[in-house]
Design a protein around this motif. Structure first.
Motif, PDB file in Angstrom:
ATOM      1  N   GLU A   1       0.792  -1.371   0.094  1.00  0.00           N
ATOM      2  CA  GLU A   1      -0.117  -0.147  -0.009  1.00  0.00           C
ATOM      3  C   GLU A   1       1.126   1.790  -0.028  1.00  0.00           C
ATOM      4  O   GLU A   1       2.032   1.497   0.300  1.00  0.00           O
ATOM      5  N   VAL A   2       0.396   2.031  -0.679  1.00  0.00           N
ATOM      6  CA  VAL A   2       1.161   3.424  -0.822  1.00  0.00           C
ATOM      7  C   VAL A   2       0.026   4.738  -0.163  1.00  0.00           C
ATOM      8  O   VAL A   2      -1.026   4.810  -1.044  1.00  0.00           O
ATOM      9  N   THR A   3       0.889   5.271   0.408  1.00  0.00           N
ATOM     10  CA  THR A   3      -0.890   6.954   0.415  1.00  0.00           C
ATOM     11  C   THR A   3       0.157   8.235  -0.017  1.00  0.00           C
ATOM     12  O   THR A   3       0.551   8.240   0.344  1.00  0.00           O
ATOM     13  N   LEU A   4      -0.616   8.747  -1.171  1.00  0.00           N
ATOM     14  CA  LEU A   4      -0.514  10.244  -1.260  1.00  0.00           C
ATOM     15  C   LEU A   4      -1.139  11.343  -0.953  1.00  0.00           C
ATOM     16  O   LEU A   4      -2.923  11.166  -0.821  1.00  0.00           O
ATOM     17  N   GLN A   5      -0.144  12.641  -1.014  1.00  0.00           N
ATOM     18  CA  GLN A   5      -1.500  13.119  -0.984  1.00  0.00           C
ATOM     19  C   GLN A   5      -1.219  14.292  -2.101  1.00  0.00           C
ATOM     20  O   GLN A   5      -0.121  14.584  -2.908  1.00  0.00           O
ATOM     21  N   THR A   6      -2.581  14.480  -2.956  1.00  0.00           N
ATOM     22  CA  THR A   6      -2.531  15.525  -3.906  1.00  0.00           C
ATOM     23  C   THR A   6      -4.017  15.501  -3.857  1.00  0.00           C
ATOM     24  O   THR A   6      -4.991  16.063  -3.879  1.00  0.00           O
ATOM     25  N   ASN A   7      -3.829  17.495  -4.629  1.00  0.00           N
ATOM     26  CA  ASN A   7      -4.113  17.900  -4.676  1.00  0.00           C
ATOM     27  C   ASN A   7      -4.917  18.529  -3.922  1.00  0.00           C
ATOM     28  O   ASN A   7      -6.852  19.390  -3.265  1.00  0.00           O
ATOM     29  N   GLY A   8      -4.282  18.109  -2.127  1.00  0.00           N
ATOM     30  CA  GLY A   8      -5.493  18.551  -0.707  1.00  0.00           C
ATOM     31  C   GLY A   8      -5.991  17.401  -0.583  1.00  0.00           C
ATOM     32  O   GLY A   8      -6.076  17.324   0.514  1.00  0.00           O
ATOM     33  N   HIS A   9      -5.775  15.778  -1.816  1.00  0.00           N
ATOM     34  CA  HIS A   9      -6.675  14.829  -0.664  1.00  0.00           C
ATOM     35  C   HIS A   9      -5.725  14.014  -0.236  1.00  0.00           C
ATOM     36  O   HIS A   9      -4.447  13.602  -1.499  1.00  0.00           O
ATOM     37  N   VAL A  10      -5.315  13.069   0.760  1.00  0.00           N
ATOM     38  CA  VAL A  10      -4.773  11.915   1.132  1.00  0.00           C
ATOM     39  C   VAL A  10      -5.424  11.140   0.792  1.00  0.00           C
ATOM     40  O   VAL A  10      -6.726  10.459   1.384  1.00  0.00           O
ATOM     41  N   ILE A  11      -5.121   9.835  -0.540  1.00  0.00           N
ATOM     42  CA  ILE A  11      -5.796   8.648  -0.860  1.00  0.00           C
ATOM     43  C   ILE A  11      -4.423   7.313  -0.920  1.00  0.00           C
ATOM     44  O   ILE A  11      -3.120   7.923  -1.108  1.00  0.00           O
ATOM     45  N   PRO A  12      -5.260   6.358   0.075  1.00  0.00           N
ATOM     46  CA  PRO A  12      -4.317   4.718  -0.297  1.00  0.00           C
ATOM     47  C   PRO A  12      -5.288   4.703  -1.748  1.00  0.00           C
ATOM     48  O   PRO A  12      -5.797   4.612  -2.211  1.00  0.00           O
ATOM     49  N   PHE A  13      -4.224   3.784  -1.877  1.00  0.00           N
ATOM     50  CA  PHE A  13      -3.691   2.830  -3.072  1.00  0.00           C
ATOM     51  C   PHE A  13      -3.352   1.523  -2.300  1.00  0.00           C
ATOM     52  O   PHE A  13      -1.962   1.295  -1.898  1.00  0.00           O
ATOM     53  N   ARG A  14      -3.996   0.844  -2.996  1.00  0.00           N
ATOM     54  CA  ARG A  14      -3.837  -0.918  -2.542  1.00  0.00           C
ATOM     55  C   ARG A  14      -3.742  -1.795  -3.739  1.00  0.00           C
ATOM     56  O   ARG A  14      -3.860  -1.303  -4.931  1.00  0.00           O
ATOM     57  N   LYS A  15      -3.317  -3.036  -4.001  1.00  0.00           N
ATOM     58  CA  LYS A  15      -3.514  -3.800  -4.702  1.00  0.00           C
ATOM     59  C   LYS A  15      -4.784  -4.155  -5.706  1.00  0.00           C
ATOM     60  O   LYS A  15      -5.257  -3.626  -5.118  1.00  0.00           O
ATOM     61  N   ASN A  16      -4.006  -3.573  -7.485  1.00  0.00           N
ATOM     62  CA  ASN A  16      -5.112  -3.896  -8.185  1.00  0.00           C
ATOM     63  C   ASN A  16      -5.382  -1.718  -8.326  1.00  0.00           C
ATOM     64  O   ASN A  16      -6.378  -1.823  -9.279  1.00  0.00           O
TER      65      ASN A  16
END
Length: 300
Positions: A65-80
């Motif tokens: 898993e990686v969590t990004l902050q983009t355009n002021g939003h914190v978004i987690p990304f997981r498999k697929n």
């Protein structure tokens, strides 16, 4: 209708690789394409970039898993999950798991504009653009396998060059984009619009990310596109259900958040840099967009 490209302070693909990927130059093709596997250490290195990158990037999470902050939003990304980076987006890595693995395809913006893939990318980019900085596609296992195969094919051709590598890579990139569009077609209802409408919308978005700091008014963008403000407003609303001013304001607050979190500039200096008449007007704008005044946001 494509506006002239002015990269400003953004890194191009080669410059970005010189900073974060000196040990991965073998995965870079003539400053145009890059494709390779990402892990926790290499992914965290992207925070070393002080500015955004003039590239389109597609990151397919394979594990962890990686969590990004983009355009002021914190978004987690997981498999697929697929993360789509558009030129000009300000992105930072918030956290990444030790077992994180991904497949990453990066294509220089100038290359994209000069190839037949450009028009395909117009449609492929509708989803992340409309989602206002939440550029995340949650794929089925079969769809993820399909895009991963496309990316691996590009990776193989970068590492095994031929006399026709440029042409082959351009074609494989188009295949990747068309597969992504096909996946989106099944995931959501697409708008059926004319080619001119698509071109005007993408040209507006391209102009916006290059000029939003200096120009906060609809008239500037309409003039550059040789259309009326009413016509531009109608196109943007038709395609995205958002107004032109919502796009301008979102781009401005994104830049403001980046400056507040990534620089030592004072709030007064940021207000001036973003061409607000006064610091008070910047404070009011930022409060309306984020729910906090700039000083409180930075303190948080």
């Amino acid at each position: 209708m494509q506006p002239a490209i002015n990269y400003g302070d953004m890194y191009n693909l080669k410059e970005a690789y010189d900073i974060i990927g000196p040990g991965h130059q073998h995965g870079l093709w003539e400053g145009r394409y890059a494709c390779g596997m990402g892990d926790a250490p290499s992914t965290s290195l992207t925070n070393q970039l002080a500015d955004s990158v003039a590239c389109y990037s597609f990151t397919l999470v394979l594990q962890g898993e990686v969590t990004l902050q983009t355009n002021g939003h914190v978004i987690p990304f997981r498999k697929n999950d697929l993360y789509i980076y558009l030129p000009g987006l300000q992105t930072r890595i918030v956290s990444v798991s030790d077992d994180y693995r991904s497949n990453v395809l990066i294509v220089d913006e100038k290359t994209t504009f000069e190839t037949k893939a450009f028009r395909n990318l117009t449609r492929a980019s509708f989803y992340p653009i409309v989602q206002y900085g939440k550029p995340k596609l949650m794929l089925t296992p079969n769809d993820a396998e399909r895009l991963n195969a496309d990316m691996l094919s590009i990776h193989d051709h970068i590492h095994r060059p031929t006399l026709f590598s440029n042409e082959t890579l351009d074609m494989l990139y188009s295949v990747f984009l068309l597969d992504m569009i096909d996946i989106q077609e099944h995931a959501q209802t697409q708008l059926h619009v004319s080619r001119r409408t698509e071109d005007i919308f993408l040209s507006f978005y391209t102009l916006l990310r290059k000029h939003c700091i200096e120009h906060h008014d609809i008239g500037f963008y309409a003039d550059r596109l040789n259309v009326t403000t009413t016509y531009l407003s109608r196109i943007v609303k038709q395609l995205t259900n958002h107004t032109v001013m919502e796009y301008i304001n979102q781009m401005l607050v994104t830049e403001a958040i980046w400056l507040l979190t990534s620089t030592d500039l004072t709030v007064n200096q940021i207000a001036d840099r973003l061409h607000f008449a006064t610091t008070a007007s910047f404070d009011k704008f930022f409060l309306r967009m984020s729910g906090k005044i700039p000083k409180d946001y930075r303190r948080r």
